[in-house]
Motif scaffolding. Structure first.
Motif, mmCIF file in Angstrom:
data_model
loop_
_atom_site.group_PDB
_atom_site.id
_atom_site.type_symbol
_atom_site.label_atom_id
_atom_site.label_comp_id
_atom_site.label_asym_id
_atom_site.label_seq_id
_atom_site.Cartn_x
_atom_site.Cartn_y
_atom_site.Cartn_z
ATOM 1 N N GLY A 70 0.805 -1.185 0.000
ATOM 2 C CA GLY A 70 0.000 0.000 0.000
ATOM 3 C C GLY A 70 0.855 1.259 0.000
ATOM 4 N N TRP A 71 0.207 2.409 -0.158
ATOM 5 C CA TRP A 71 0.923 3.687 -0.222
ATOM 6 C C TRP A 71 1.726 3.943 1.045
ATOM 7 N N PHE A 72 1.140 3.677 2.207
ATOM 8 C CA PHE A 72 1.820 4.001 3.449
ATOM 9 C C PHE A 72 3.135 3.260 3.576
ATOM 10 N N ILE A 73 3.149 1.979 3.217
ATOM 11 C CA ILE A 73 4.375 1.190 3.322
ATOM 12 C C ILE A 73 5.410 1.706 2.339
ATOM 13 N N VAL A 74 5.014 1.878 1.073
ATOM 14 C CA VAL A 74 5.942 2.397 0.081
ATOM 15 C C VAL A 74 6.395 3.798 0.476
ATOM 16 N N GLY A 75 5.467 4.640 0.928
ATOM 17 C CA GLY A 75 5.817 5.991 1.358
ATOM 18 C C GLY A 75 6.816 5.976 2.493
ATOM 19 N N ALA A 76 6.654 5.070 3.427
ATOM 20 C CA ALA A 76 7.589 4.968 4.550
ATOM 21 C C ALA A 76 8.973 4.556 4.057
ATOM 22 N N MET A 77 9.021 3.632 3.084
ATOM 23 C CA MET A 77 10.310 3.216 2.531
ATOM 24 C C MET A 77 11.004 4.394 1.851
ATOM 25 N N LEU A 78 10.230 5.148 1.069
ATOM 26 C CA LEU A 78 10.814 6.293 0.375
ATOM 27 C C LEU A 78 11.252 7.364 1.364
ATOM 28 N N LEU A 79 10.518 7.520 2.448
ATOM 29 C CA LEU A 79 10.907 8.474 3.475
ATOM 30 C C LEU A 79 12.251 8.084 4.085
ATOM 31 N N LEU A 80 12.470 6.789 4.302
ATOM 32 C CA LEU A 80 13.768 6.322 4.804
ATOM 33 C C LEU A 80 14.885 6.649 3.818
ATOM 34 N N MET A 81 14.585 6.527 2.532
ATOM 35 C CA MET A 81 15.595 6.841 1.523
ATOM 36 C C MET A 81 15.906 8.328 1.512
ATOM 37 N N MET A 82 14.873 9.178 1.618
ATOM 38 C CA MET A 82 15.109 10.621 1.640
ATOM 39 C C MET A 82 15.874 11.022 2.903
ATOM 40 N N GLN A 83 15.618 10.342 3.993
ATOM 41 C CA GLN A 83 16.366 10.609 5.226
ATOM 42 C C GLN A 83 17.848 10.324 5.001
ATOM 43 N N ALA A 84 18.159 9.232 4.340
ATOM 44 C CA ALA A 84 19.567 8.898 4.071
ATOM 45 C C ALA A 84 20.227 9.971 3.216
ATOM 46 N N VAL A 85 19.501 10.470 2.216
ATOM 47 C CA VAL A 85 20.039 11.535 1.359
ATOM 48 C C VAL A 85 20.270 12.801 2.177
ATOM 49 N N ALA A 86 19.270 13.205 2.954
ATOM 50 C CA ALA A 86 19.388 14.429 3.755
ATOM 51 C C ALA A 86 20.563 14.341 4.719
ATOM 52 N N GLU A 87 20.686 13.232 5.402
ATOM 53 C CA GLU A 87 21.757 13.095 6.391
ATOM 54 C C GLU A 87 23.126 13.026 5.724
ATOM 55 N N ARG A 88 23.223 12.430 4.529
ATOM 56 C CA ARG A 88 24.496 12.375 3.814
ATOM 57 C C ARG A 88 24.902 13.749 3.298
ATOM 58 N N LEU A 89 23.930 14.524 2.788
ATOM 59 C CA LEU A 89 24.264 15.788 2.127
ATOM 60 C C LEU A 89 24.324 16.975 3.067
ATOM 61 N N HIS A 90 23.822 16.811 4.280
ATOM 62 C CA HIS A 90 23.925 17.888 5.272
ATOM 63 C C HIS A 90 25.411 18.170 5.489
ATOM 64 N N GLY A 91 25.810 19.397 5.249
ATOM 65 C CA GLY A 91 27.213 19.761 5.393
ATOM 66 C C GLY A 91 28.016 19.665 4.099
ATOM 67 N N HIS A 92 27.409 19.162 3.026
ATOM 68 C CA HIS A 92 28.094 19.131 1.728
ATOM 69 C C HIS A 92 28.381 20.573 1.328
#
Length: 188
Positions: free
Chosen positions: A1-23
């Motif tokens: 469902g959307w919520f599960i897929v949305g949660a997975m994508l949110l985890l991916m965006m979190q990884a991007v944000a945390e990696r690029l913070h300070g770039h």
């Protein structure tokens, strides 16, 4: 469902944000979100180690796009919006098993709208049956670090914009209302 897929994508965006913070090229991290989800997204990103601004109005989104140096985008209309704004990007999507089977069965060439319209790979498409946050973060960081790669995308996006504004030599852009009126005139 959307919520599960949305949660997975949110985890991916979190990884991007945390990696690029300070770039060195990143001055802020912005996550455009529909107004109906803005408060939930603010609560979600509040737990991240990187500060992320949630924007939910068209004006705020356009402003964020106008100053963006790169984007991680979930496949959909936002990829076309980013392309028309001239923002280099990496696109991703986490699909379920049935979507993956259909993708393979029908030999889908591209998923991202700019790639479909241009009929060539311009925006890297990271499509996963399971979330791979590190792969997305690596790809976005590479795009930030390789300015030539980003500039090539932006040049291709200028071609996309011209196609959408002017049409093509064998298919010039015409006003839909004028086409309907011309067709009606021929019917008489």
């Amino acid at each position: 469902g959307w919520f599960i897929v949305g949660a997975m994508l949110l985890l991916m965006m979190q990884a991007v944000a945390e990696r690029l913070h300070g770039h060195p090229r990143v001055t802020s991290l912005v996550l455009p979100t529909p107004a109906s989800r803005a408060e939930a997204m603010r609560a979600a990103v509040a737990t991240w180690s990187a500060p992320v601004e949630i924007v939910s109005t068209e004006t705020a989104k356009r402003e964020a796009f106008s100053t963006a140096v790169a984007a991680a985008a979930v496949s959909g209309t936002v990829t076309l919006e980013l392309a028309l704004a001239g923002v280099a990007m990496i696109a991703t999507y986490v699909g379920d098993r049935v979507q993956a089977e259909r993708f393979l069965k029908y030999k889908v060439k591209f998923v991202v709208l700019p790639n479909i319209v241009l009929d060539r790979l311009v925006v890297p498409e990271l499509l996963f049956p399971q979330p791979e946050p590190k792969a997305l973060a690596d790809a976005v960081e590479d795009l930030l670090d390789d300015r030539a790669k980003a500039e090539t995308q932006v040049a291709d996006f200028a071609q996309l914009r011209a196609m959408m504004e002017d049409g093509l030599p064998d298919a010039p852009l015409t006003d839909p209302a004028a086409r309907v009126l011309a067709w009606l005139g021929k019917k008489r």
